[in-house]
Structure formats: structure tokens, C-alpha cells
Motif scaffolding. Structure first.
Motif, mmCIF file in Angstrom:
data_model
loop_
_atom_site.group_PDB
_atom_site.id
_atom_site.type_symbol
_atom_site.label_atom_id
_atom_site.label_comp_id
_atom_site.label_asym_id
_atom_site.label_seq_id
_atom_site.Cartn_x
_atom_site.Cartn_y
_atom_site.Cartn_z
ATOM 1 N N GLY A 148 0.942 -1.211 0.006
ATOM 2 C CA GLY A 148 0.042 -0.128 0.054
ATOM 3 C C GLY A 148 0.439 1.117 -0.073
ATOM 4 N N GLN A 199 -1.015 -2.158 -7.881
ATOM 5 C CA GLN A 199 -2.245 -0.925 -7.570
ATOM 6 C C GLN A 199 -3.342 -1.675 -8.377
ATOM 7 N N THR A 200 -4.597 -0.656 -7.859
ATOM 8 C CA THR A 200 -5.718 -1.101 -8.321
ATOM 9 C C THR A 200 -6.116 -0.792 -9.453
ATOM 10 N N PRO A 212 5.416 2.705 1.028
ATOM 11 C CA PRO A 212 6.590 2.636 1.244
ATOM 12 C C PRO A 212 6.561 1.695 1.924
ATOM 13 N N ARG A 268 4.094 9.085 -4.753
ATOM 14 C CA ARG A 268 3.449 8.994 -6.299
ATOM 15 C C ARG A 268 4.002 10.335 -6.708
ATOM 16 N N ASP A 284 3.685 6.653 -10.484
ATOM 17 C CA ASP A 284 4.809 6.382 -9.122
ATOM 18 C C ASP A 284 6.158 6.351 -9.688
ATOM 19 N N ASP A 333 7.206 -7.737 0.025
ATOM 20 C CA ASP A 333 7.084 -5.586 -0.038
ATOM 21 C C ASP A 333 6.712 -6.159 -1.303
ATOM 22 N N THR A 334 5.296 -5.141 -1.481
ATOM 23 C CA THR A 334 4.690 -5.496 -3.008
ATOM 24 C C THR A 334 4.051 -4.380 -3.138
ATOM 25 N N ARG A 337 -5.550 5.741 -1.118
ATOM 26 C CA ARG A 337 -5.357 7.197 -2.022
ATOM 27 C C ARG A 337 -6.672 7.760 -2.461
HETATM 28 C C1 WTA Z 1 1.226 2.772 -3.587
HETATM 29 C C2 WTA Z 1 -2.552 -0.464 -3.149
HETATM 30 C C3 WTA Z 1 5.277 1.250 -2.194
HETATM 31 C C4 WTA Z 1 1.663 3.747 -4.773
HETATM 32 C C5 WTA Z 1 -2.384 -2.549 -3.546
HETATM 33 C C6 WTA Z 1 0.857 2.673 -5.384
HETATM 34 C C7 WTA Z 1 3.322 1.122 -2.864
HETATM 35 C C8 WTA Z 1 -0.351 3.339 -4.839
HETATM 36 C C9 WTA Z 1 3.279 -0.189 -2.586
HETATM 37 C C10 WTA Z 1 -1.660 2.324 -5.387
HETATM 38 C C11 WTA Z 1 4.932 -0.821 -1.987
HETATM 39 C C12 WTA Z 1 1.350 0.142 -3.107
HETATM 40 N N1 WTA Z 1 5.407 0.529 -1.962
HETATM 41 N N2 WTA Z 1 4.490 2.319 -2.425
HETATM 42 N N3 WTA Z 1 4.654 -2.470 -1.944
HETATM 43 N N4 WTA Z 1 2.154 -1.117 -2.508
HETATM 44 N N5 WTA Z 1 2.023 2.017 -3.253
HETATM 45 O O1 WTA Z 1 -4.474 1.700 -5.706
HETATM 46 O O2 WTA Z 1 2.137 5.052 -4.993
HETATM 47 O O3 WTA Z 1 -4.586 1.890 -3.073
HETATM 48 O O4 WTA Z 1 0.531 3.573 -7.055
HETATM 49 O O5 WTA Z 1 -3.092 -0.153 -4.831
HETATM 50 O O6 WTA Z 1 -0.282 2.668 -3.628
HETATM 51 O O7 WTA Z 1 -2.569 2.223 -4.216
HETATM 52 P P1 WTA Z 1 -3.665 1.072 -4.137
#
Ligand code: WTA
Length: 644
Positions: free
Chosen positions: A383, A411-412, A385, A511, A496, A407-408, A522
Motif C-alpha cells: 500500500g 495498484q488498483t 513504501p 506518487r 509512481d 514488500d508487494t 489513495r
Molecule cells: C502505493 C494498493 C510502495 C503506490 C495495492 C501505488 C506502494 C499506490 C506499494 C496504489 C509498495 C502500493 N511500496 N508503494 N509495496 N504498494 N503502493 O491503488 O504509490 O490503493 O501507486 O493499490 O500505492 O494504491 P492502490
């Protein structure tokens, strides 16, 4: 890579892993890069159940992709029915605990009965493939049951997170033109009832497409029911048949729409379809969570966000896992609720967010240390960093230096994990998502699309279509194109910033657009600005993300007022904070509201957000301000103390 900050998997972990050693990862990655059709085609055949095989693996008319066209499939069938002829039939599919401490364990067979019954309820209301359902519920098993029932019939579902306000719910219902809303009377949160049905009633004042509201009774609170429109789930469900065959749907049938914040005031309806989405969610479950038959797996997300869709529901159930769900707050009744749950249910795989981890750090080690969490074998983060200090704490205090941390990054829009370690294969570096998964061609480039050298910051892009990618934005294909695919011709721009180190590891920096990430949620600066200017006192508003120790970022607002006597500034700031809660949802409430005479603008009238970000970060301004209309404004803002 033999430095102190690299954590290779232990021999013991490698030995039992689904993908063993870096060679194992490289072989998969290479095959997917060189022969994507064979790679995904074989997996689709081995891993999913098809009513009819596809004619080809993918079709790519940039930026629109189709995966497995010609195939017939059903996500609900893949998550339930196909397990019923195996030893999984009596395995717990959903392991649930409510906030008050009540428990349910639903086996695959039981889940089948519950989903078929509710699908028959939906059928009974005249709903069919192609219709849309808005789902606004708390974290009870009936939430995934409702989604699986929709998927069974081809009704496209759209979950609206229970923290969204009636206003936000209304815009989503209207945009989707939903025929039905599925909700609860309420949900439990920190011992209090969140009155979901009240919000539904408030939102439905102007939603002519909604014919039915189905209400699952969770809290038992008094709620009004509108005759003809509102129905109790348990009443409709009475005497209904437990047989409901899954519809044979096209591979590209829209499974769900999930709204997420974009760079304008209007949320984007991300559209996910069936076969490709399911395949990538399923494969990443096995690769990244190293899923084994006997695992108890827990993702702490809410199903209102994409993480819950892919990694509480579709990924785990398709892979035949036991997926755990918890209804309430992590600190209720005490800060050790999560650790209690891990101990009680002997959880093996635990997936949570950096914000949650940072708040656990603050509460102190005595809370986790009081529990036996030796069942854990793998930890995950998603979600936002994760800062290396939080990573190290998670590794030592929760994982006792035994459990790899995946650490995954995803994004949506990507639907499933894109950059993440296979834990038995890829050495970890705290703070890095490590390497892209098979089928994901990721790079870091400059604005001309040129690769940037190692360790230099650039834009994260994806070069080729991947199975779980968003297909479009709901009824806005042009916006989809423009948002993600046009700035750099033919590649997906993730939004990102990132850098790649000398080992090819990806470090996601946050972002680059006007989207903030608060507690992994977000939020669009524009959406909050539009909410603020709808308030009668506000003339103009500018919103930026402010670094925050726990939530990563917090919402900071600069507001100019219309002429008039607006009374006490503190009271007004509080009122505006509540107003944003009302317009969007309480999780979007600004941390800081600053009143100012004017906002810093360029000569062409654009608000200089960069300057505002600097002000909230450091209370000073550096860099180029020559395009500023009124330099005074900036100096005044920087000098001014918070209005809080
Ligand atoms: C951020 C959530 C760093 C990133 C699954 C992305 C992350 C946005 C990471 C998507 C991570 C998600 N490390 N940043 N492991 N995972 N992000 O759509 O900025 O709610 O573009 O999806 O969260 O958020 P979303």
C-alpha cells in the motif's frame, strides 16, 4: 549483494518454497518475457477451470487488451465449486472473527451453499448478467458471499468502502447506474456501531436506477426499512434453493468496478474483467505468498480496497486457501488484537500495511511480545513504501528473524502484484519491492521515455500488457488512455516515482501526481479541494500531502475565505474538517487547515503545489519562484504558524 542489508532466504525456507532459489525465479521470469503466450496459456489451463477453452491468449490493441478471448469461465466457480470434488471440500474457506469476539468458520461446501442461496436471492429480484450491484458493507462473511454470488451470475460488483460518506456513495451509485445496493444495518468499529444503512438511505435520494436494497442484519440496530425498496437478507433468503449453477461467462466479462482517486475531482471506475484477473491473483498467491495447502493466511485489508478483492477473496479462494477476515479495529479492545488473533488461529502468513506496522511500533513491543506467534512463517507489506526502520522492526519483533517479508508493489489498476519477491528465491532488501514478477516488464524512465541510470530517480512504467491489468475506466475509455498510456507512447505510466539499484531492485518512492497516500489509502488532492470549495465560506482551496510519521502522508489544506464574518478560525477549521468527512469520508479528514489571504499561483493561474508541499514539509521555500504571481504570499505562508 553480500552487504549487511541483504536478507537471503534461509535454507529451510528455500527447501519448502514453491519457487526455489534465484535460478527458479529467473527461469520463470525469462520464459514469461520470451514466450508470454505459452507461459500464461499453460498456467491458465493448469490452474483455472474453463467451461470452454479460449481461442488465443491475448489480443493487444494498445492500450486495450483482451486476455483469453473466446474462453468461457466463472470466477465464483473457480473460487468454490472446483474445490468441492477434492479434499478441500470440508476445509475452512473463510475464517472470521467479529470485533465483539464472535467467530465463524465457513467450509468450502458451506460457502457454496451460502453463495448459491444468495445468488438465487439476486435472481429472484430479477438481476442478471450485465447488471451492477453496489456493495456497502462491513467486514462480515456476507460481504465476500455477496461478491461471489454476483460473480456467479455475471452481475458486476462495486464495493464502496464502509468509511465513505453518503455523498461519496451516491456519486458511485449514480456513475455505475446500479440496480441494487447490498448493505448491512451497521458494522462494529471500536465498540461502536457504524450506521451503514443510514448512509445508504441518505445517498439514495437521487439514484433512480436502484430498485432494491438488500440489508444484512449485523448489529441489530434500529433502522427504517422503506417498503417495496428495502428487504432483509434473511427474509429473502428463507426457503431459497441451494442450487444455482454458475453462468458460463466470457473471459472478458466485467467482474468488478472499483473506484479510486485520480488527479481530478471525479473518482475513476477501474474495470476488471474475469479470466486474466483471476489467473494473476491466483498465481501471485502461490508465488509471493508461497501458499501451501495447510496455511492459515490473513490479509488485514478491508474488502473495500483492491487488496481485499485480490488477496482476501479472489486470489486465496481460487488457490483453495483458508483466508481469515477480521471485522474490527486493530487496537480494540487493546493494542494487541492482531497478535491475539495470530496466536489464537495459528496464522502462518500475515499481510498488512506500513501504516499499521508504524502504529504497532509506537504502541510498544510489549504487546506482540506477550503472544506466541511462532506459527508465522511469512510476512507481507502493501500500500505504501515501507521505511527500513519499520521493516526491521517487523522482521525482528513480529517475524523473530525467521520470516521473510514480501514488500508487494501494485495498484488498483494493476489488479494483482507486479513487483514483489518470491520469498524462497529473491534476497530481500528492506524498503525495496525487489524484482518484477514473471510477465511484468517494468522500467524506470525519464519523461522522454529513456531509461535512467542505476540509482537515479525516474518514472515507473510497465511495458507490456499483463493478465490482471485494468481494461478501461467505467464508461471513460478516453480518460483511461490519456491517464495511463499517452504521456509516454505505448507504455503504462504507473504514477509512481522509483529508482532501480545496481542489482536491478526497484525502490518505489511515492506518487508523482496529485494523489496522496494516507495510511495506504489513495486520496486525490482535487477531490478534497472540490469538497472544500463546496462549503459556503471557502473561496479557494489547495491541498497537498504532508509527511507523517505514522500514516506516511497526511492531508494539509490551504484555504482562502469568501468575504464575510466567518467567526473563530479554530471553529471554522474544525467545521471544514468535518465537512470533508461528510463529503468524502472520515478517513479523508484533513490534519491541517491553514487560512491564507491568497494562494501562490503562476502567472497563468496554476496553483504552485510544489511550494505548498515545501511549506508543509519544512516551513521554508527554496528553488525557482520566478513564475510566482505574488511572492509575498509564499513568505507569509511559510512564516505563519499552523492554525491548529
Ligand atoms: C502505493 C494498493 C510502495 C503506490 C495495492 C501505488 C506502494 C499506490 C506499494 C496504489 C509498495 C502500493 N511500496 N508503494 N509495496 N504498494 N503502493 O491503488 O504509490 O490503493 O501507486 O493499490 O500505492 O494504491 P492502490
Amino acid at each position: 549483494m553480500a552487504d549487511a542489508n541483504v536478507y537471503p532466504p534461509s535454507a529451510e525456507f528455500v527447501q519448502q518454497a514453491n519457487v526455489k532459489g534465484i535460478e527458479g525465479y529467473r527461469a520463470l521470469y525469462q520464459r514469461a518475457a520470451e514466450k508470454p503466450e505459452e507461459f500464461w496459456g499453460e498456467l491458465a489451463e493448469q490452474e483455472l477451470h474453463w467451461f470452454q477453452k479460449w481461442t488465443h491468449v491475448f489480443e493487444w490493441n494498445p492500450p486495450f487488451a483482451k486476455w483469453f478471448p473466446g474462453g468461457k469461465i466463472n470466477a465464483s466457480y473457480n473460487c468454490i465449486d472446483r474445490h468441492l470434488t477434492t479434499a478441500r471440500k470440508n476445509k475452512v474457506a473463510i475464517l472470521w472473527e467479529g470485533e465483539p469476539g464472535d467467530q465463524r468458520m465457513i467450509s468450502y461446501q458451506e460457502l457454496h451453499r451460502l453463495v448459491c442461496r444468495f445468488a438465487n436471492v439476486l435472481k429472484g429480484r430479477g438481476l442478471k448478467a450485465g447488471d451492477r450491484a453496489i456493495v456497502y458493507m462491513g467486514m462480515v462473511p456476507e460481504l465476500p458471499i455477496a461478491l461471489l454470488a454476483c460473480a456467479r451470475l455475471g452481475i458486476t460488483h462495486s464495493v464502496v468502502f464502509g468509511g465513505f460518506s453518503a455523498e461519496a456513495l451516491k456519486t458511485r451509485i449514480q456513475d455505475l447506474e446500479a440496480q441494487v445496493v447490498i448493505t448491512c444495518d451497521g458494522a462494529w468499529r471500536r465498540g461502536k456501531e457504524v450506521r451503514l444503512k443510514d448512509a445508504v438511505d441518505e445517498s439514495l435520494t437521487d439514484c433512480p436506477t436502484v430498485r432494491d436494497v438488500i440489508v444484512y442484519k449485523r448489529t441489530g440496530g434500529e433502522i427504517p426499512m422503506q417498503a417495496g425498496r428495502d428487504h432483509w437478507w434473511h427474509e429473502l433468503d428463507e426457503g431459497v434453493s441451494e442450487i444455482c449453477p454458475a453462468e458460463e461467462l466470457d473471459s472478458e466479462h466485467p467482474l468488478y468496478v472499483l473506484y479510486t482517486s485520480g488527479t481530478t475531482g471525479k473518482p475513476k471506475g477501474i474495470v476488471h474483467t474475469t479470466a486474466g484477473y483471476l489467473l494473476q491473483a491466483h498465481m501471485t498467491m502461490k508465488w509471493v505468498f508461497d501458499l501451501h495447502e495447510e496455511d492459515t493466511y490473513w490479509c488485514t485489508a478491508d474488502i473495500g480496497w483492491v487488496t481485499g478483492h485480490s488477496y482476501i477473496l479472489y486470489g486465496p479462494l481460487s488457490a483453495g486457501a483458508t483466508t481469515m477476515m477480521y471485522e474490527g479495529a486493530p487496537d480494540f479492545p487493546q493494542p494487541d488484537r492482531f497478535w491475539r488473533l495470530i496466536e489464537k488461529y495459528r496464522v502462518n502468513i500475515f499481510y498488512t500495511s506500513p501504516t499499521a506496522i508504524r502504529s504497532f511500533v509506537r504502541q510498544g513491543d510489549q504487546w506482540p511480545n506477550a503472544h506466541d506467534m511462532s506459527s508465522l512463517r511469512l510476512l507481507g507489506s502493501v500500500g505504501e513504501p515501507i521505511n527500513p526502520a519499520a521493516w526491521e522492526w517487523y522482521y525482528k519483533v513480529i517475524g523473530k528473524e525467521r520470516c521473510p517479508i514480501v514488500d508487494t508493489w501494485w495498484q488498483t489498476e494493476t489488479g494483482a502484484m507486479m513487483i514483489a519477491a518470491m520469498p524462497g528465491a529473491v534476497p530481500l532488501k528492506p524498503g525495496s519491492g525487489t524484482l518484477p514478477l514473471p510477465g511484468v516488464i517494468a522500467d524506470v524512465v525519464d519523461l522522454q521515455g529513456n531509461l535512467v541510470p542505476a540509482n537515479r530517480e525516474g518514472f515507473l512504467i510497465i511495458r507490456r500488457p499483463w493478465p490482471a491489468m485494468a481494461r478501461t475506466l467505467w464508461r471513460e475509455p478516453e480518460r483511461y488512455k490519456q491517464q495511463y498510456w499517452e504521456r509516454l507512447e505505448g507504455v503504462y505510466l504507473a504514477g509512481d516515482a522509483a529508482r532501480r539499484d545496481e542489482d536491478g531492485y526497484f525502490w518505489i518512492l511515492g506518487r508523482v501526481d496529485d494523489v496522496m497516500n494516507v495510511s495506504g489509502h489513495r486520496l486525490s488532492t482535487m477531490e478534497i479541494e472540490s469538497a472544500l470549495v463546496r462549503h459556503p465560506a471557502v473561496a479557494e482551496a489547495a491541498v497537498v500531502g504532508k509527511p507523517h510519521e505514522i500514516t506516511g502522508q497526511a492531508v494539509a489544506c490551504f484555504v482562502t475565505l469568501k468575504k464575510g464574518a466567518w467567526g473563530d478560525r479554530h471553529a471554522l477549521a474544525e467545521e471544514l474538517r468535518k465537512w470533508v468527512g461528510h463529503e468524502i469520508g472520515s478517513f479523508a479528514k484533513p490534519e491541517q487547515i491553514r487560512f491564507t489571504d491568497a494562494l501562490p499561483k503562476t502567472r497563468s493561474g496554476k496553483i504552485m503545489r510544489r511550494l505548498l508541499r515545501e511549506i508543509v514539509t519544512s516551513n521554508s521555500v527554496t528553488g525557482d519562484v520566478t513564475t510566482l504571481e505574488d511572492l509575498d504570499v509564499v513568505t507569509r505562508l511559510a512564516a505563519q504558524h499552523d492554525e491548529d
